[in-house]
Design a protein around this motif. Structure first.
Motif, PDB file in Angstrom:
ATOM      1  N   CYS A 126      -2.041  -0.675  13.520  1.00 41.86           N
ATOM      2  CA  CYS A 126      -2.241  -0.484  12.079  1.00 41.86           C
ATOM      3  C   CYS A 126      -0.934  -0.392  11.299  1.00 41.86           C
ATOM      4  CB  CYS A 126      -3.074   0.768  11.830  1.00 41.86           C
ATOM      5  SG  CYS A 126      -4.763   0.674  12.494  1.00 41.86           S
ATOM      6  N   LYS A 127       0.136   0.051  11.931  1.00 37.74           N
ATOM      7  CA  LYS A 127       1.388   0.217  11.204  1.00 37.74           C
ATOM      8  C   LYS A 127       1.920  -1.097  10.658  1.00 37.74           C
ATOM      9  CE  LYS A 127       2.983   4.424  13.519  1.00 37.74           C
ATOM     10  NZ  LYS A 127       4.031   5.046  14.391  1.00 37.74           N
ATOM     11  N   ARG A 128       1.480  -2.214  11.240  1.00 32.94           N
ATOM     12  CA  ARG A 128       1.955  -3.503  10.745  1.00 32.94           C
ATOM     13  C   ARG A 128       0.821  -4.338  10.135  1.00 32.94           C
ATOM     14  NH1 ARG A 128       2.058  -4.161  16.524  1.00 32.94           N
ATOM     15  NH2 ARG A 128       0.961  -6.036  17.258  1.00 32.94           N
ATOM     16  N   CYS A 129      -0.256  -3.665   9.722  1.00 38.75           N
ATOM     17  CA  CYS A 129      -1.381  -4.379   9.126  1.00 38.75           C
ATOM     18  C   CYS A 129      -0.970  -5.005   7.793  1.00 38.75           C
ATOM     19  CB  CYS A 129      -2.558  -3.432   8.913  1.00 38.75           C
ATOM     20  SG  CYS A 129      -4.038  -4.273   8.291  1.00 38.75           S
ATOM     21  N   ASN A 130      -1.321  -6.267   7.615  1.00 39.47           N
ATOM     22  CA  ASN A 130      -0.965  -7.005   6.396  1.00 39.47           C
ATOM     23  C   ASN A 130      -2.173  -7.697   5.776  1.00 39.47           C
ATOM     24  OD1 ASN A 130      -1.384  -8.967   8.358  1.00 39.47           O
ATOM     25  ND2 ASN A 130       0.290 -10.272   7.647  1.00 39.47           N
ATOM     26  N   ARG A 131      -3.387  -7.210   6.066  1.00 42.55           N
ATOM     27  CA  ARG A 131      -4.577  -7.975   5.702  1.00 42.55           C
ATOM     28  C   ARG A 131      -5.589  -7.190   4.881  1.00 42.55           C
ATOM     29  NH1 ARG A 131      -6.533  -9.548  11.499  1.00 42.55           N
ATOM     30  NH2 ARG A 131      -4.302  -9.962  11.570  1.00 42.55           N
ATOM     31  N   LEU A 132      -6.326  -7.950   4.088  1.00 44.05           N
ATOM     32  CA  LEU A 132      -7.505  -7.481   3.385  1.00 44.05           C
ATOM     33  C   LEU A 132      -8.663  -8.387   3.777  1.00 44.05           C
ATOM     34  CD1 LEU A 132      -5.901  -7.018  -0.139  1.00 44.05           C
ATOM     35  CD2 LEU A 132      -6.768  -5.161   1.291  1.00 44.05           C
ATOM     36  N   LYS A 134      -6.330   1.959   0.904  1.00 44.74           N
ATOM     37  CA  LYS A 134      -6.065   1.613   2.304  1.00 44.74           C
ATOM     38  C   LYS A 134      -5.552   2.830   3.078  1.00 44.74           C
ATOM     39  CE  LYS A 134      -4.736  -1.920   5.367  1.00 44.74           C
ATOM     40  NZ  LYS A 134      -4.950  -3.354   5.512  1.00 44.74           N
ATOM     41  N   PRO A 135      -6.211   3.181   4.185  1.00 47.60           N
ATOM     42  CA  PRO A 135      -5.777   4.333   4.983  1.00 47.60           C
ATOM     43  C   PRO A 135      -4.635   3.970   5.921  1.00 47.60           C
ATOM     44  CG  PRO A 135      -7.699   3.358   5.979  1.00 47.60           C
ATOM     45  CD  PRO A 135      -7.419   2.556   4.733  1.00 47.60           C
ATOM     46  N   ALA A 136      -4.072   4.971   6.537  1.00 49.71           N
ATOM     47  CA  ALA A 136      -2.966   4.741   7.462  1.00 49.71           C
ATOM     48  C   ALA A 136      -3.425   3.987   8.701  1.00 49.71           C
ATOM     49  CB  ALA A 136      -2.329   6.073   7.864  1.00 49.71           C
ATOM     50  N   SER A 137      -4.643   4.285   9.190  1.00 46.50           N
ATOM     51  CA  SER A 137      -5.116   3.636  10.414  1.00 46.50           C
ATOM     52  C   SER A 137      -6.636   3.680  10.463  1.00 46.50           C
ATOM     53  CB  SER A 137      -4.536   4.314  11.654  1.00 46.50           C
ATOM     54  OG  SER A 137      -5.086   5.609  11.822  1.00 46.50           O
ATOM     55  N   HIS A 138      -7.202   2.981  11.463  1.00 45.62           N
ATOM     56  CA  HIS A 138      -8.655   2.928  11.593  1.00 45.62           C
ATOM     57  C   HIS A 138      -9.225   4.014  12.500  1.00 45.62           C
ATOM     58  CE1 HIS A 138      -7.776   1.143  15.445  1.00 45.62           C
ATOM     59  NE2 HIS A 138      -7.349   0.010  14.920  1.00 45.62           N
ATOM     60  N   ASP A 197       0.827  -1.206   0.000  1.00 44.17           N
ATOM     61  CA  ASP A 197       0.000   0.000   0.000  1.00 44.17           C
ATOM     62  C   ASP A 197       0.861   1.254   0.000  1.00 44.17           C
ATOM     63  OD1 ASP A 197       0.869   0.441   2.622  1.00 44.17           O
ATOM     64  OD2 ASP A 197      -0.992  -0.220   3.554  1.00 44.17           O
ATOM     65  N   ARG A 198       0.213   2.400   0.087  1.00 48.93           N
ATOM     66  CA  ARG A 198       0.912   3.691   0.002  1.00 48.93           C
ATOM     67  C   ARG A 198       1.861   3.934   1.163  1.00 48.93           C
ATOM     68  NH1 ARG A 198      -3.598   7.670   0.453  1.00 48.93           N
ATOM     69  NH2 ARG A 198      -4.544   5.958   1.642  1.00 48.93           N
ATOM     70  N   PHE A 199       1.707   3.134   2.230  1.00 51.49           N
ATOM     71  CA  PHE A 199       2.512   3.341   3.432  1.00 51.49           C
ATOM     72  C   PHE A 199       3.596   2.268   3.573  1.00 51.49           C
ATOM     73  CE2 PHE A 199      -1.826   4.851   3.927  1.00 51.49           C
ATOM     74  CZ  PHE A 199      -1.613   6.197   4.161  1.00 51.49           C
ATOM     75  N   GLY A 200       3.794   1.498   2.520  1.00 48.92           N
ATOM     76  CA  GLY A 200       4.860   0.497   2.503  1.00 48.92           C
ATOM     77  C   GLY A 200       4.519  -0.813   3.174  1.00 48.92           C
ATOM     78  N   ARG A 201       3.250  -1.009   3.527  1.00 49.57           N
ATOM     79  CA  ARG A 201       2.855  -2.256   4.189  1.00 49.57           C
ATOM     80  C   ARG A 201       2.581  -3.332   3.137  1.00 49.57           C
ATOM     81  NH1 ARG A 201      -1.690   0.752   7.811  1.00 49.57           N
ATOM     82  NH2 ARG A 201      -2.249   1.324   5.662  1.00 49.57           N
ATOM     83  N   VAL A 202       3.277  -4.454   3.255  1.00 43.90           N
ATOM     84  CA  VAL A 202       3.104  -5.572   2.328  1.00 43.90           C
ATOM     85  C   VAL A 202       1.992  -6.476   2.862  1.00 43.90           C
ATOM     86  CG1 VAL A 202       4.203  -7.578   1.250  1.00 43.90           C
ATOM     87  CG2 VAL A 202       5.516  -5.471   1.613  1.00 43.90           C
ATOM     88  N   HIS A 203       1.053  -6.832   1.988  1.00 40.72           N
ATOM     89  CA  HIS A 203      -0.112  -7.628   2.380  1.00 40.72           C
ATOM     90  C   HIS A 203       0.013  -9.059   1.871  1.00 40.72           C
ATOM     91  CE1 HIS A 203      -1.467  -3.618   3.187  1.00 40.72           C
ATOM     92  NE2 HIS A 203      -2.611  -4.046   3.683  1.00 40.72           N
ATOM     93  N   ASN A 204      -0.068 -10.011   2.825  1.00 40.17           N
ATOM     94  CA  ASN A 204       0.004 -11.429   2.455  1.00 40.17           C
ATOM     95  C   ASN A 204      -1.128 -12.243   3.078  1.00 40.17           C
ATOM     96  OD1 ASN A 204       0.785 -11.426   5.139  1.00 40.17           O
ATOM     97  ND2 ASN A 204       2.459 -12.887   4.849  1.00 40.17           N
TER      98      ASN A 204
END
Length: 333
Positions: free
Chosen positions: A257-263, A304-308, A6-13
């Motif tokens: 949220c900084k380490r969120c990796n999910r959809l 995807k936003p930075a946080s909830h 995402d835009r904040f560099g978080r990789v989603h797996n």
């Protein structure tokens, strides 16, 4: 292959997949007692549809899946879906979140189909209180489901306990003692305002610092552990001298949220970048085209936003986005 970043560099797996919004309970924190308007079966993604979405997701770096609901075990033939998904190259871990009522009869079939792990919701160890929180069902059947999961070979077995101020906070010690005596991982979860940031939520919200206070008062010794399989957002602790462990999932008091990796994929076919916000993408028009489905996942990364911002909601501060009106059961926990 370009990963889902995402835009904040978080990789989603990690993809959480709801297979139904129906449930055989009406838990205080999840659904009103009268229920909600359930999705007609004809509007649910079929198992073949879900498998198609997962196949594209796996090609983009998704390796972990979690099946949720509603209560996923109320949808017939779930082992067939798991069998289909477990055969997709790149998928290495499939887990299930369930309330446990139907697990005893299905545990072996789910394990044989390729399910790796189970999380079982258990908010109380008292039968009468179980009926108060869940509004129906029997605690005995959940305990039978936990035992069946152990016999089937699921490891680890995690128990999800949503803590509610004035309702079950007095059982924190009992759950910790349970983890001392049995090889279970107890996960305490903060009550989240998904679809209903009302006075009920504010009155019953309890920061999870209380769990460590109780553990200290009991004289328990514990230390951080980072080897818990599928720990996700949980801060996990080994109970020294005990057979089990415990974890804290605190999205409000200690946002992760900084380490969120999910959809999330809803049962009616919407891809959600964040649990809390209204933003979601309808995947149904993309079915039949791997290119269109891949574009859908890329768009989710852009949204995807930075946080909830649930903590801001608790403090009545201004929010940057519009919260979802869907209940947890309609999204997939």
């Amino acid at each position: 292959m370009q990963s889902l970043t995402d835009r904040f560099g978080r990789v989603h797996n990690y993809l959480r997949i709801s297979v139904t919004d129906r449930c055989n309970l009406r838990c205080l924190y999840c659904m009103p007692e009268e229920g909600v308007q359930f999705t007609d079966a004809s509007n649910l993604l079929s198992y073949d549809d879900i498998t198609e979405v997962v196949r594209t997701a796996a090609g983009l770096g998704i390796t972990k899946l979690r099946i949720t609901g509603g209560e996923p075990l109320v949808r017939p033939g779930l082992d067939g879906l798991i069998r289909q998904m477990s055969s997709i190259p790149g998928i290495s871990d499939i887990s299930l979140t369930t309330n446990g009522l139907l697990l005893a009869k299905q545990a072996d079939a789910l394990r044989d189909a390729g399910l790796n792990r189970v999380n079982i919701s258990l908010d109380t160890l008292d039968s009468a209180r179980f009926r108060f929180i869940a509004r129906r069902g029997e605690l005995r059947r959940v305990m039978e489901g936990i035992e069946a999961a152990g016999r089937a070979g699921f490891d680890p077995i995690k128990l999800n306990c949503v803590l509610l101020r004035g309702v079950n906070e007095d059982e924190i010690g009992s759950f910790l003692q349970m983890a001392m005596e049995q090889p279970l991982h107890i996960r305490f979860i903060e009550y989240m305002p998904i679809g209903h940031a009302d006075d009920n939520w504010r009155n019953h919200y309890l920061p999870l610092a209380r769990v460590l206070e109780v553990a200290d008062s009991m004289g328990l010794q514990y230390r951080n552990r980072d080897d818990m399989r599928g720990n996700g957002p949980s801060d996990d602790y080994e109970l020294i001298g005990g057979k089990g462990s415990f974890g804290l999932i605190h999205p409000i008091s200690d946002e992760f949220c900084k380490r969120c990796n999910r959809l999330r994929l809803t049962a009616d076919g919407y891809l959600k970048p964040c649990l809390y916000w209204m933003d979601e993408l309808n995947v149904k028009p993309a079915l039949g085209s791997s290119e269109a489905m891949e574009a859908m996942f890329r768009k989710a990364m852009d949204l995807k936003p930075a946080s909830h911002e649930m903590a801001a909601k608790l403090a009545d501060s201004a929010l940057s986005h519009i919260p979802t009106e869907r209940r947890m059961s309609q999204i997939g926990g």
